[in-house]
Write a protein that holds these residues in place. Structure first.
Motif, PDB file in Angstrom:
ATOM      1  N   TRP A  29       0.831  -1.194   0.000  1.00 33.39           N
ATOM      2  CA  TRP A  29       0.000   0.000   0.000  1.00 33.39           C
ATOM      3  C   TRP A  29       0.872   1.253   0.000  1.00 33.39           C
ATOM      4  CZ3 TRP A  29      -4.377   1.834  -1.358  1.00 33.39           C
ATOM      5  CH2 TRP A  29      -4.852   3.055  -0.863  1.00 33.39           C
ATOM      6  N   ASN A  30       0.583   2.198  -0.892  1.00 30.77           N
ATOM      7  CA  ASN A  30       1.267   3.485  -0.982  1.00 30.77           C
ATOM      8  C   ASN A  30       0.329   4.533  -0.406  1.00 30.77           C
ATOM      9  OD1 ASN A  30       2.116   6.036  -1.873  1.00 30.77           O
ATOM     10  ND2 ASN A  30       2.881   5.280  -3.828  1.00 30.77           N
ATOM     11  N   ASN A  31       0.598   4.961   0.841  1.00 29.04           N
ATOM     12  CA  ASN A  31      -0.337   5.867   1.508  1.00 29.04           C
ATOM     13  C   ASN A  31      -0.255   7.297   0.991  1.00 29.04           C
ATOM     14  OD1 ASN A  31       2.184   6.357   2.664  1.00 29.04           O
ATOM     15  ND2 ASN A  31       1.366   6.754   4.711  1.00 29.04           N
ATOM     16  N   GLY A  32       0.854   7.651   0.337  1.00 29.74           N
ATOM     17  CA  GLY A  32       0.976   9.005  -0.195  1.00 29.74           C
ATOM     18  C   GLY A  32       0.177   9.210  -1.461  1.00 29.74           C
ATOM     19  N   GLU A  33       0.075   8.165  -2.288  1.00 27.59           N
ATOM     20  CA  GLU A  33      -0.643   8.260  -3.569  1.00 27.59           C
ATOM     21  C   GLU A  33      -1.921   7.434  -3.576  1.00 27.59           C
ATOM     22  OE1 GLU A  33       0.468  10.235  -5.986  1.00 27.59           O
ATOM     23  OE2 GLU A  33       2.166  10.800  -4.746  1.00 27.59           O
ATOM     24  N   LYS A  34      -2.182   6.709  -2.499  1.00 26.29           N
ATOM     25  CA  LYS A  34      -3.345   5.830  -2.390  1.00 26.29           C
ATOM     26  C   LYS A  34      -3.390   4.863  -3.568  1.00 26.29           C
ATOM     27  CE  LYS A  34      -6.066   8.902   0.511  1.00 26.29           C
ATOM     28  NZ  LYS A  34      -7.361   9.586   0.740  1.00 26.29           N
ATOM     29  N   SER A  35      -2.336   4.059  -3.652  1.00 27.63           N
ATOM     30  CA  SER A  35      -2.218   3.083  -4.726  1.00 27.63           C
ATOM     31  C   SER A  35      -1.580   1.821  -4.180  1.00 27.63           C
ATOM     32  CB  SER A  35      -1.373   3.646  -5.878  1.00 27.63           C
ATOM     33  OG  SER A  35      -0.052   3.922  -5.444  1.00 27.63           O
ATOM     34  N   TRP A  36      -1.703   0.722  -4.950  1.00 25.73           N
ATOM     35  CA  TRP A  36      -1.038  -0.539  -4.635  1.00 25.73           C
ATOM     36  C   TRP A  36       0.178  -0.655  -5.547  1.00 25.73           C
ATOM     37  CZ3 TRP A  36      -2.692  -2.720  -0.342  1.00 25.73           C
ATOM     38  CH2 TRP A  36      -4.024  -2.554   0.055  1.00 25.73           C
ATOM     39  N   ASP A  37       1.379  -0.730  -4.970  1.00 21.27           N
ATOM     40  CA  ASP A  37       2.617  -0.716  -5.744  1.00 21.27           C
ATOM     41  C   ASP A  37       3.355  -2.042  -5.615  1.00 21.27           C
ATOM     42  OD1 ASP A  37       1.839   1.899  -6.005  1.00 21.27           O
ATOM     43  OD2 ASP A  37       3.609   2.772  -5.053  1.00 21.27           O
ATOM     44  N   CYS A  38       3.894  -2.507  -6.739  1.00 27.28           N
ATOM     45  CA  CYS A  38       4.643  -3.763  -6.749  1.00 27.28           C
ATOM     46  C   CYS A  38       6.132  -3.480  -6.557  1.00 27.28           C
ATOM     47  CB  CYS A  38       4.415  -4.509  -8.059  1.00 27.28           C
ATOM     48  SG  CYS A  38       5.388  -6.022  -8.179  1.00 27.28           S
ATOM     49  N   PRO A  39       6.768  -4.058  -5.539  1.00 24.24           N
ATOM     50  CA  PRO A  39       8.194  -3.806  -5.285  1.00 24.24           C
ATOM     51  C   PRO A  39       9.130  -4.575  -6.216  1.00 24.24           C
ATOM     52  CG  PRO A  39       7.350  -5.354  -3.671  1.00 24.24           C
ATOM     53  CD  PRO A  39       6.170  -4.931  -4.503  1.00 24.24           C
ATOM     54  N   CYS A  40       8.599  -5.491  -7.016  1.00 27.83           N
ATOM     55  CA  CYS A  40       9.465  -6.299  -7.884  1.00 27.83           C
ATOM     56  C   CYS A  40       9.802  -5.597  -9.190  1.00 27.83           C
ATOM     57  CB  CYS A  40       8.808  -7.649  -8.170  1.00 27.83           C
ATOM     58  SG  CYS A  40       8.713  -8.730  -6.728  1.00 27.83           S
ATOM     59  N   HIS A  41       8.779  -5.170  -9.929  1.00 30.50           N
ATOM     60  CA  HIS A  41       9.022  -4.588 -11.256  1.00 30.50           C
ATOM     61  C   HIS A  41       8.319  -3.251 -11.478  1.00 30.50           C
ATOM     62  CE1 HIS A  41       9.372  -9.091 -11.814  1.00 30.50           C
ATOM     63  NE2 HIS A  41      10.601  -8.639 -11.939  1.00 30.50           N
ATOM     64  N   GLY A  42       7.738  -2.696 -10.411  1.00 29.62           N
ATOM     65  CA  GLY A  42       7.230  -1.337 -10.507  1.00 29.62           C
ATOM     66  C   GLY A  42       5.809  -1.168 -10.980  1.00 29.62           C
ATOM     67  N   SER A  43       5.060  -2.245 -11.173  1.00 26.72           N
ATOM     68  CA  SER A  43       3.657  -2.087 -11.550  1.00 26.72           C
ATOM     69  C   SER A  43       2.908  -1.363 -10.436  1.00 26.72           C
ATOM     70  CB  SER A  43       3.001  -3.441 -11.801  1.00 26.72           C
ATOM     71  OG  SER A  43       3.576  -4.095 -12.900  1.00 26.72           O
ATOM     72  N   ARG A  44       1.951  -0.529 -10.818  1.00 26.55           N
ATOM     73  CA  ARG A  44       1.152   0.204  -9.838  1.00 26.55           C
ATOM     74  C   ARG A  44      -0.320   0.098 -10.217  1.00 26.55           C
ATOM     75  NH1 ARG A  44       1.764   5.597  -9.651  1.00 26.55           N
ATOM     76  NH2 ARG A  44       1.059   5.633  -7.502  1.00 26.55           N
ATOM     77  N   PHE A  45      -1.143   0.014  -9.171  1.00 24.64           N
ATOM     78  CA  PHE A  45      -2.576  -0.133  -9.349  1.00 24.64           C
ATOM     79  C   PHE A  45      -3.298   0.903  -8.488  1.00 24.64           C
ATOM     80  CE2 PHE A  45      -0.378  -4.137  -9.756  1.00 24.64           C
ATOM     81  CZ  PHE A  45      -0.913  -4.717 -10.907  1.00 24.64           C
ATOM     82  N   SER A  46      -4.460   1.341  -8.948  1.00 28.02           N
ATOM     83  CA  SER A  46      -5.250   2.294  -8.174  1.00 28.02           C
ATOM     84  C   SER A  46      -5.757   1.632  -6.903  1.00 28.02           C
ATOM     85  CB  SER A  46      -6.438   2.791  -8.995  1.00 28.02           C
ATOM     86  OG  SER A  46      -7.417   1.766  -9.125  1.00 28.02           O
ATOM     87  N   CYS A  47      -6.345   2.421  -6.033  1.00 29.70           N
ATOM     88  CA  CYS A  47      -6.845   1.894  -4.758  1.00 29.70           C
ATOM     89  C   CYS A  47      -7.921   0.827  -4.971  1.00 29.70           C
ATOM     90  CB  CYS A  47      -7.376   3.022  -3.886  1.00 29.70           C
ATOM     91  SG  CYS A  47      -8.595   4.081  -4.691  1.00 29.70           S
ATOM     92  N   THR A  48      -8.562   0.835  -6.134  1.00 30.80           N
ATOM     93  CA  THR A  48      -9.570  -0.182  -6.432  1.00 30.80           C
ATOM     94  C   THR A  48      -9.072  -1.235  -7.423  1.00 30.80           C
ATOM     95  OG1 THR A  48     -10.512   1.312  -8.092  1.00 30.80           O
ATOM     96  CG2 THR A  48     -11.511   1.336  -5.907  1.00 30.80           C
ATOM     97  N   GLY A  49      -7.756  -1.178  -7.768  1.00 30.72           N
ATOM     98  CA  GLY A  49      -7.150  -2.261  -8.517  1.00 30.72           C
ATOM     99  C   GLY A  49      -6.864  -2.032  -9.988  1.00 30.72           C
TER     100      GLY A  49
END
Length: 514
Positions: free
Chosen positions: A477-497
């Motif tokens: 969880w990225n609380n600054g941007e309210k997103s779900w972030d992947c630590p492996c290759h940098g994919s990012r998803f919105s708070c609803t996916g």
């Protein structure tokens, strides 16, 4: 730090100073199969400039954007137009040689002048302003690094000046100046270029997600999420991360990182110039102007994507620094950006992989997207039209020297990815779903299974499977941007996916609340 500067003063919503000036004009979705000379995928600076360049050549060019134009990294930059890309030329000489280092500098300077020519040609009001670019060192080690960098400038014939004084209100051991660079308002600039694309007959589609490309003997086919096709001679992937990674292994060759920016009205006026600190933690400073008043654009706090437990704290750290030395009157905006770096520090621009001559790509700008976007646009134009370009080998994504020079780096990153993947799936402290407050996200347990929970401001709960759809790493969880972030290759998803950043192409799976 003033006691009044605290988390409550940070804007609740992450938004960019540049994006607030976007016009309301929108473009339609692609809803049929079409043909074109060239399909450009990605509505950021690289995609827009490439489309413009090709349209000026008389090509039938189509620009496809998955969401809205300028929604990606371009709208979240510091917008420095400069060839001074951190303290990199000394290292570049060591790894690539003087000839290649000079080529890189030339490419950036030509790109800067091309941007200036476009602004003059189309009379674009985008706050373009010549500024010196200044590397700042506040430590003895930084001082040594700048001495080495100045030596590299001198060997490459780069006009420069070294000084031990700056107009910054904090300690400087030494500063290295590259004269006559510039900054501007990137969104205002690109909105004018978009208008020119329309005048030239270019076609733009928004809300059109490209999923794959298919090679043909005389061209290529782009297939979209809505199952429509674009038949063309060439495809350009200008999507920040190449969305169609056939045999390119870009996920192992591109290393994502995030950095943070504040737009602030200050008590002490920020000086002219574009500053970059080379010590750790580093900082970036430039100004913009609103109503004749300077606004500080202050950035820093970089880290690998998905590897910060409290991203909001990075904004707080920046805020403390700005307030200590300039005094904060008003915080206008806060935003962060994601950037890609390559193993040798040079962008990948050209044929995406060996054997796919009709599929081109541009990525890996290492936070220096303004000049590199223009350098990419001119090179991609030349590759698509059969022209010679002296930067082709320098930026070639298939360059063979990477096998020797970057092999260890790639193996290290792959090992790190593997370690991170294991860690991301280990049992961690999970919140009870009822503990997740409005506006918060967290990993929770639902019926004994892990889920990503976000509760919106209205109190509605949104649950997703916290497994990245790219290579099954666990998201954070990225609380600054309210997103779900992947630590492996940098994919990012919105708070609803929904997908925000690749390489993931599919959203996170929804989890039943019952």
């Amino acid at each position: 730090m003033n006691q009044g500067v605290n988390k409550k003063r940070l804007p609740l919503r992450s938004s960019s100073y540049w994006r607030e000036d976007r016009t309301a004009k929108r473009f339609p979705k692609l809803e049929e199969n079409i043909e074109a000379d060239i399909a450009v995928i990605g509505g950021g600076m690289t995609g827009i400039l490439t489309t413009y360049m090709l349209a000026r050549e008389g090509k039938d060019v189509v620009l496809l954007e998955g969401t809205s134009l300028l929604d990606g990294t371009t709208g979240f930059t510091t917008a420095k137009i400069t060839a001074q890309h951190d303290a990199m030329y000394n290292q570049l000489i060591k790894t690539q040689g003087i000839k290649q280092a000079r080529l890189y500098y030339d490419a950036q300077m030509e790109a800067m002048h091309e941007i200036e020519k476009l602004i003059k040609r189309h009379d674009i009001d985008c706050g373009y302003k010549q500024q010196d670019a200044i590397l700042n060192a506040g430590t003895d080690r930084g001082k040594e690094l700048l001495a080495e960098e100045k030596s590299a400038y001198d060997r490459l014939g780069i006009d420069n000046q070294m000084t031990d004084r700056t107009t910054l209100p904090f300690h400087t051991e030494r500063a290295l100046i590259m004269k006559n660079q510039a900054h501007f308002h990137p969104v205002k600039f690109l909105q004018a270029i978009i208008e020119e694309i329309e005048k030239l007959g270019g076609t733009i589609y928004e809300g059109t997600t490209a999923l794959s490309t298919e090679d043909r003997s005389n061209g290529a086919i782009v297939k979209t999420k809505d199952e429509f096709e674009v038949h063309c001679n060439h495809v350009v992937m200008a999507t920040h991360f190449p969305f169609d990674d056939k045999k390119g292994f870009y996920f192992s060759r591109l290393h994502p990182s995030r950095s943070y920016t504040l737009a602030v009205k200050t008590k002490i006026e920020v000086p002219d110039g574009m500053y970059l600190g080379i010590d750790q933690p580093s900082f970036s400073l430039r100004h913009a102007e609103t109503g004749g008043e300077k606004v500080a654009i202050f950035g820093g706090e970089g880290h690998k994507t998905g590897k910060s437990t409290d991203t909001l704290q990075h904004f707080e750290n920046l805020l403390r620094f700005v307030d200590e030395y300039f005094g904060v009157r008003e915080i206008l905006y806060r935003w962060s950006a994601q950037d890609m770096s390559t193993p040798d520090g040079l962008p990948f621009i050209g044929q995406s992989v060996i054997g796919r001559p009709n599929v081109l790509t541009a990525t890996g700008y290492k936070k220096w997207g303004m000049t590199n976007s223009m350098a990419a646009a001119t090179l991609l134009r030349d590759l698509a039209t059969g022209r010679e370009n002296r930067y082709k080998e320098l930026f070639d994504p298939t360059r063979t020297h990477l096998k020797k020079e970057a092999g260890k780096t790639i193996l290290k990153e792959l090992a790190d990815d593997g370690t991170q993947m294991v860690r991301s799936h280990l049992k961690r402290k999970e919140k009870h779903v009822d503990e997740v407050k409005n506006g918060e996200g967290a990993i929770v347990s639902i019926k004994g299974k892990r889920a990503g929970a976000y509760r919106d401001e209205q109190g509605e709960l949104h649950l997703v499977d916290p497994t990245c759809t790219h290579m099954k790493c666990g998201v954070e969880w990225n609380n600054g941007e309210k997103s779900w972030d992947c630590p492996c290759h940098g994919s990012r998803f919105s708070c609803t996916g929904e997908v925000i950043e690749g390489p993931a192409a599919k959203p996170l799976k929804r989890v039943d609340k019952r």
